[in-house]
Motif scaffolding. Structure first.
Motif, PDB file in Angstrom:
ATOM      1  N   SER A   1       0.821  -1.219   0.000  1.00 10.11           N
ATOM      2  CA  SER A   1       0.000   0.000   0.000  1.00 10.11           C
ATOM      3  C   SER A   1       0.853   1.265   0.000  1.00 10.11           C
ATOM      4  CB  SER A   1      -0.927   0.014   1.229  1.00 10.11           C
ATOM      5  OG  SER A   1      -1.981  -0.905   1.075  1.00 10.11           O
ATOM      6  N   LYS A   2       2.158   1.124   0.219  1.00  7.21           N
ATOM      7  CA  LYS A   2       3.011   2.316   0.317  1.00  7.21           C
ATOM      8  C   LYS A   2       3.408   2.794  -1.085  1.00  7.21           C
ATOM      9  CE  LYS A   2       7.332   2.853   1.820  1.00  7.21           C
ATOM     10  NZ  LYS A   2       8.547   2.798   2.659  1.00  7.21           N
ATOM     11  N   VAL A   3       2.411   3.259  -1.837  1.00  5.25           N
ATOM     12  CA  VAL A   3       2.599   3.666  -3.231  1.00  5.25           C
ATOM     13  C   VAL A   3       1.846   4.973  -3.479  1.00  5.25           C
ATOM     14  CG1 VAL A   3       2.977   1.333  -4.120  1.00  5.25           C
ATOM     15  CG2 VAL A   3       0.647   2.217  -3.923  1.00  5.25           C
ATOM     16  N   ARG A   4       2.136   5.579  -4.631  1.00  5.51           N
ATOM     17  CA  ARG A   4       1.514   6.860  -4.965  1.00  5.51           C
ATOM     18  C   ARG A   4      -0.001   6.772  -5.044  1.00  5.51           C
ATOM     19  NH1 ARG A   4       5.561   7.951  -9.905  1.00  5.51           N
ATOM     20  NH2 ARG A   4       5.615   5.677  -9.739  1.00  5.51           N
ATOM     21  N   ALA A   5      -0.518   5.644  -5.507  1.00  8.19           N
ATOM     22  CA  ALA A   5      -1.974   5.507  -5.637  1.00  8.19           C
ATOM     23  C   ALA A   5      -2.663   5.614  -4.277  1.00  8.19           C
ATOM     24  CB  ALA A   5      -2.307   4.173  -6.300  1.00  8.19           C
ATOM     25  N   THR A   6      -2.062   5.041  -3.224  1.00  5.00           N
ATOM     26  CA  THR A   6      -2.655   5.132  -1.886  1.00  5.00           C
ATOM     27  C   THR A   6      -2.611   6.565  -1.381  1.00  5.00           C
ATOM     28  OG1 THR A   6      -1.872   2.879  -1.427  1.00  5.00           O
ATOM     29  CG2 THR A   6      -2.592   4.205   0.455  1.00  5.00           C
ATOM     30  N   LYS A   7      -1.500   7.230  -1.608  1.00  4.60           N
ATOM     31  CA  LYS A   7      -1.377   8.644  -1.208  1.00  4.60           C
ATOM     32  C   LYS A   7      -2.455   9.479  -1.890  1.00  4.60           C
ATOM     33  CE  LYS A   7       2.061  12.415  -1.137  1.00  4.60           C
ATOM     34  NZ  LYS A   7       1.579  13.340  -2.167  1.00  4.60           N
ATOM     35  N   GLU A   8      -2.664   9.250  -3.175  1.00  5.44           N
ATOM     36  CA  GLU A   8      -3.687   9.983  -3.919  1.00  5.44           C
ATOM     37  C   GLU A   8      -5.077   9.694  -3.354  1.00  5.44           C
ATOM     38  OE1 GLU A   8      -5.283  10.470  -8.540  1.00  5.44           O
ATOM     39  OE2 GLU A   8      -3.809   8.929  -8.024  1.00  5.44           O
TER      40      GLU A   8
ATOM     41  N   PHE B   1       0.541  18.049   1.152  1.00  8.74           N
ATOM     42  CA  PHE B   1      -0.866  18.461   1.197  1.00  8.74           C
ATOM     43  C   PHE B   1      -0.938  19.951   1.534  1.00  8.74           C
ATOM     44  CE2 PHE B   1      -5.129  18.879   2.952  1.00  8.74           C
ATOM     45  CZ  PHE B   1      -5.879  18.091   2.091  1.00  8.74           C
ATOM     46  N   GLY B   2      -1.578  20.720   0.671  1.00 11.80           N
ATOM     47  CA  GLY B   2      -1.647  22.163   0.897  1.00 11.80           C
ATOM     48  C   GLY B   2      -0.270  22.807   0.952  1.00 11.80           C
ATOM     49  N   ARG B   3       0.695  22.191   0.264  1.00 12.06           N
ATOM     50  CA  ARG B   3       2.109  22.600   0.271  1.00 12.06           C
ATOM     51  C   ARG B   3       2.761  22.462   1.652  1.00 12.06           C
ATOM     52  NH1 ARG B   3       0.214  27.112  -3.146  1.00 12.06           N
ATOM     53  NH2 ARG B   3       0.599  26.528  -5.313  1.00 12.06           N
ATOM     54  N   GLY B   4       2.174  21.593   2.463  1.00 12.30           N
ATOM     55  CA  GLY B   4       2.791  21.285   3.748  1.00 12.30           C
ATOM     56  C   GLY B   4       1.911  21.623   4.928  1.00 12.30           C
ATOM     57  N   VAL B   5       1.467  20.591   5.653  1.00  9.60           N
ATOM     58  CA  VAL B   5       0.716  20.784   6.896  1.00  9.60           C
ATOM     59  C   VAL B   5       1.460  20.040   8.002  1.00  9.60           C
ATOM     60  CG1 VAL B   5      -1.489  21.030   5.696  1.00  9.60           C
ATOM     61  CG2 VAL B   5      -0.774  18.759   6.502  1.00  9.60           C
TER      62      VAL B   5
END
Length: 375
Positions: free
Chosen positions: A81-88, A124-128
Motif C-alpha cells: 500500500s506504500k505507493v503513490r496511488a494510496t497517497k492519492e 498536502f496544501g504545500r505542507g501541513v
C-alpha cells in the motif's frame, strides 16, 4: 533585459520531542490541548486496516472528546500500500471532507503508515503539520524518527519522497503487546543495525536480553527505545538532509532494500534488512573491517532473534544483483556500500565519506555464498 535577486535566507528550527512511555493516547490529546499543533482544530488520523481498531479509533475518540474535529482515513495494511496511488486516495478523501491547509495529520501505525502519512503531510496544501504515533517496534526504531518520508515504486523502495519533520513522536511500548511475534522479531532488525553501527553496549544488551524484548518486558523495551532514539538523533542532528553522515543509517540496506523488492514483499522489511546486514558483515570480514569473531557474533545475534541470514531459494540471484543498482547510494553506475567497523562503529573512506565502491563480482560472490549458508 533586467534581473533581480530573491533573498530567501532563513533559519528554521525543526526540533521536536520523542516521548517514550506507555498508554500515551491521553498524553497526545493533552499535548494538543496545550498547543502542540498551534491553533489547529481539525485532525486527519491516518492509519491502516490492522491498526485502525486497536489504536486509530481510540486516537480519533480522544481527539473528539477533547473538542476537536477529526476523521479517520484508513488504507489496507502492508508494504504494497506504500505507493503513490494510496497517497492519492487519501488526499482525495481528505479533500472531500474539506480538509485544507488548516489541518494536522496524525500518523498512527508502523513504518508504512508513518512514511506514507508523513509524505502526504509534506505535500498536502504545500505542507501541513503532522505527528507520529508509532505502534510497532520497527517504526519506533526507524521510520517514525528522522523525517524521512517516501513511497515505493515498481523499480525500488523509497525512491519518491521528502524529508519532512514531525511536530512530535510518541513511542508507545504498550502497543507492542498487540503485535504478532513475527512482527516483533521483524522490528528488531533496525535495532541490531543501530547497535552494529554506533552502540556496542546496545549490541551486548541485545545478546543478553533479546528474549525479554520479544516478551515485551517494559524495562527492556524502554531501554532499547531510548538507545535507538539516541543513535538516530545524533546522526540526524548532524546531517538532516543525508548529505554524508546520515548515509551510515543505510547499513545493510543496499542488499536489504533490493531483496525486499525482488521478493515481491514476501520478506518483511526487517527480514530483508537482516539479510542485508549479513551480506555486509560477510563482505566486511573479507575486507578486514571486522574480525571473523565479530562477524560470527552479528550473524549469531540475528539468528538468535529469529531473523534470516540466508537468501531464500526462491530469490533469483542475478535479478537481485541487478536490483542493487537502484540503491540511492549508487554513483556513476557504481555500487557503494556502508560497512561497520568491528561492532559499534562504521568505516570511513576519506573526509566525511562513509561508503565505498564495491565491484559487482565481490558482492555476487557473497550473495551466492549466502544461498548455501547452513542455518
Amino acid at each position: 533585459m533586467s534581473s533581480f535577486r530573491v533573498e530567501l535566507k532563513k533559519t528554521v528550527d525543526d526540533s521536536y520531542d520523542v516521548q517514550i512511555g506507555q498508554n500515551l493516547i491521553p498524553v497526545l490529546a493533552e499535548d494538543i490541548k496545550n498547543g502542540l499543533a498551534g491553533g489547529v482544530r481539525k485532525f486527519a488520523v491516518i492509519t491502516d486496516s490492522t491498526v485502525e481498531p486497536l489504536y486509530g479509533t481510540p486516537v480519533l475518540t480522544a481527539l473528539r472528546e477533547a473538542g476537536y474535529a477529526a476523521d479517520l482515513f484508513v488504507f489496507p495494511a502492508g508494504e504494497k500500500s506504500k505507493v503513490r496511488a494510496t497517497k492519492e486516495m487519501l488526499e482525495d478523501a481528505m479533500l472531500e471532507k474539506e480538509y485544507r491547509r488548516d489541518c494536522c495529520v496524525i500518523a498512527v501505525g508502523g513504518g508504512v503508515v508513518t512514511d506514507l502519512a508523513g509524505f502526504l503531510a509534506g505535500t498536502f496544501g504545500r505542507g501541513v503539520p503532522f505527528i507520529n504515533y508509532a505502534t510497532t517496534l520497527l517504526s519506533a526504531a526507524d521510520a517514525s524518527i528522522g523525517g524521512k518520508t517516501a513511497v515505493d515504486t515498481e523499480l525500488a523502495t523509497n525512491l519518491i519522497g521528502l524529508i519532512y519533520q514531525p511536530l512530535k513522536v510518541y513511542v508507545d511500548i504498550d502497543t507492542w503487546k498487540t503485535l504478532p511475534h513475527k512482527q516483533l522479531v521483524n522490528g528488531l532488525a533496525e535495532t541490531v543495525k543501530h547497535a552494529c553501527l554506533a552502540d556496542r553496549e546496545l549490541f551486548r544488551y541485545l545478546e543478553e536480553h533479546s528474549q525479554e524484548i520479544l516478551a515485551c518486558d517494559a524495562a527492556a523495551c524502554t531501554y532499547i527505545s531510548e538507545r535507538n532514539c539516541a543513535v538516530k538523533y545524533k546522526v540526524v542532528m548532524k546531517d538532516e538532509k543525508e548529505k554524508n553522515l546520515r548515509e551510515i543509517l543505510n547499513l545493510g540496506h543496499t542488499v536489504g532494500r533490493a531483496i525486499e523488492t525482488v521478493s515481491g514483499y514476501r520478506l518483511l522489511h526487517g527480514e530483508a534488512v537482516a539479510i542485508g546486514m549479513a551480506a555486509q558483515v560477510l563482505l566486511g570480514c573479507e575486507c578486514g573491517y571486522l574480525t571473523k569473531e565479530e562477524c560470527d557474533r552479528v550473524l549469531t545475534l540475528i539468528e538468535k532473534i529469529g531473523l534470516p541470514v540466508a537468501i531464500p531459494e526462491y530469490i533469483d540471484k542475478e535479478n537481485l544483483i541487478r536490483k542493487l543498482y537502484t540503491d540511492k547510494k549508487v554513483r556513476d553506475g557504481k555500487l557503494r556500500f556502508v560497512f561497520q567497523k568491528g561492532i559499534g562503529s562504521v568505516m570511513t573512506f576519506g573526509d566525511e565519506v562513509y561508503a565505498r565502491e564495491v565491484p559487482e563480482d565481490e558482492i555476487r560472490s557473497i550473495i551466492y555464498s549466502m544461498e548455501r549458508r547452513q542455518l
